[in-house]
Design a protein around this motif. Structure first.
Motif, PDB file in Angstrom:
ATOM      1  N   ALA A   1       3.561  -1.017  12.009  1.00 45.85           N
ATOM      2  CA  ALA A   1       3.139  -0.072  10.976  1.00 45.85           C
ATOM      3  C   ALA A   1       2.088  -0.727  10.087  1.00 45.85           C
ATOM      4  O   ALA A   1       2.137  -1.933   9.839  1.00 45.85           O
ATOM      5  CB  ALA A   1       4.338   0.359  10.140  1.00 45.85           C
ATOM      6  N   LYS A   2       1.151   0.069   9.642  1.00 47.50           N
ATOM      7  CA  LYS A   2       0.116  -0.431   8.741  1.00 47.50           C
ATOM      8  C   LYS A   2       0.456   0.008   7.322  1.00 47.50           C
ATOM      9  O   LYS A   2       0.929   1.117   7.102  1.00 47.50           O
ATOM     10  CB  LYS A   2      -1.252   0.126   9.129  1.00 47.50           C
ATOM     11  CG  LYS A   2      -1.759  -0.456  10.437  1.00 47.50           C
ATOM     12  CD  LYS A   2      -3.157  -0.002  10.722  1.00 47.50           C
ATOM     13  CE  LYS A   2      -4.093  -0.791   9.845  1.00 47.50           C
ATOM     14  NZ  LYS A   2      -5.496  -0.645  10.182  1.00 47.50           N
ATOM     15  N   GLU A   3       0.214  -0.879   6.396  1.00 47.09           N
ATOM     16  CA  GLU A   3       0.443  -0.535   5.002  1.00 47.09           C
ATOM     17  C   GLU A   3      -0.822   0.068   4.411  1.00 47.09           C
ATOM     18  O   GLU A   3      -1.920  -0.403   4.679  1.00 47.09           O
ATOM     19  CB  GLU A   3       0.836  -1.780   4.209  1.00 47.09           C
ATOM     20  CG  GLU A   3       2.189  -2.337   4.612  1.00 47.09           C
ATOM     21  CD  GLU A   3       2.604  -3.501   3.743  1.00 47.09           C
ATOM     22  OE1 GLU A   3       2.198  -3.561   2.572  1.00 47.09           O
ATOM     23  OE2 GLU A   3       3.344  -4.346   4.254  1.00 47.09           O
ATOM     24  N   ALA A   4      -0.644   1.101   3.619  1.00 49.56           N
ATOM     25  CA  ALA A   4      -1.786   1.725   2.948  1.00 49.56           C
ATOM     26  C   ALA A   4      -2.297   0.797   1.850  1.00 49.56           C
ATOM     27  O   ALA A   4      -1.512   0.054   1.235  1.00 49.56           O
ATOM     28  CB  ALA A   4      -1.382   3.065   2.346  1.00 49.56           C
ATOM     29  N   PRO A   5      -3.597   0.802   1.584  1.00 48.44           N
ATOM     30  CA  PRO A   5      -4.108  -0.032   0.501  1.00 48.44           C
ATOM     31  C   PRO A   5      -3.552   0.425  -0.844  1.00 48.44           C
ATOM     32  O   PRO A   5      -3.197   1.591  -1.020  1.00 48.44           O
ATOM     33  CB  PRO A   5      -5.627   0.158   0.560  1.00 48.44           C
ATOM     34  CG  PRO A   5      -5.881   1.263   1.505  1.00 48.44           C
ATOM     35  CD  PRO A   5      -4.622   1.554   2.248  1.00 48.44           C
ATOM     36  N   GLU A   6      -3.483  -0.492  -1.753  1.00 49.34           N
ATOM     37  CA  GLU A   6      -2.994  -0.166  -3.096  1.00 49.34           C
ATOM     38  C   GLU A   6      -4.083   0.508  -3.907  1.00 49.34           C
ATOM     39  O   GLU A   6      -5.272   0.389  -3.603  1.00 49.34           O
ATOM     40  CB  GLU A   6      -2.538  -1.437  -3.824  1.00 49.34           C
ATOM     41  CG  GLU A   6      -1.305  -2.057  -3.199  1.00 49.34           C
ATOM     42  CD  GLU A   6      -0.805  -3.262  -3.991  1.00 49.34           C
ATOM     43  OE1 GLU A   6      -1.170  -3.401  -5.169  1.00 49.34           O
ATOM     44  OE2 GLU A   6      -0.055  -4.032  -3.400  1.00 49.34           O
TER      45      GLU A   6
END
Length: 133
Positions: free
Chosen positions: A122-127
């Motif tokens: 899974a990829k984390e969304a940018p903050e």
């Protein structure tokens, strides 16, 4: 309301909703129908070998960006290749939709960049900082 306005309103009501506007069972049904199209048409015809420079995730439905792009691609497929579409519809779909979507999804820095055959990441969304108001 004129006949033309009534027809436009009717057409708008009959248009399929984009998957990001769906939830619950409507989303599940839309995703199920999309997976059938991807499994039985898109991948057998247009799926190319997975390489380090052309990633693919076998669990693509767990990547929201991939779901959104593939659903849009599928919607365009239905409009441009279905009954009543013009003779140039398939060509337009290939040129304007298929190529750009697959290039985006399979780009080395695209949504599948951390995935490998048999391994989903899974990829984390940018903050985002809070918006000052």
């Amino acid at each position: 309301m004129t006949a033309l306005e009534a027809r436009a309103a009717e057409d708008q009501e009959n248009k399929p909703a984009f998957i990001l506007y769906m939830d619950g069972s409507e989303y599940d049904d839309g995703l199920h129908r999309l997976t059938l199209w991807v499994r039985h048409l898109l991948l057998p015809v247009y799926g190319r070998e997975v390489t380090s420079s052309a990633a693919w995730c076998s669990r693509w439905w767990q990547h929201p960006e991939a779901v959104a792009q593939l659903y849009g691609l599928w919607m365009a497929w239905q409009e441009l290749t279905g009954a009543g579409s013009g003779a140039t519809g398939p060509s337009t779909w290939h040129r304007d939709h298929l190529g750009p979507v697959l290039a985006s999804l399979r780009d080395p820095s695209g949504p599948f960049s951390g995935c490998r055959p048999g391994r989903h990441r899974a990829k984390e969304a940018p903050e985002m900082d809070p918006f000052p108001h």
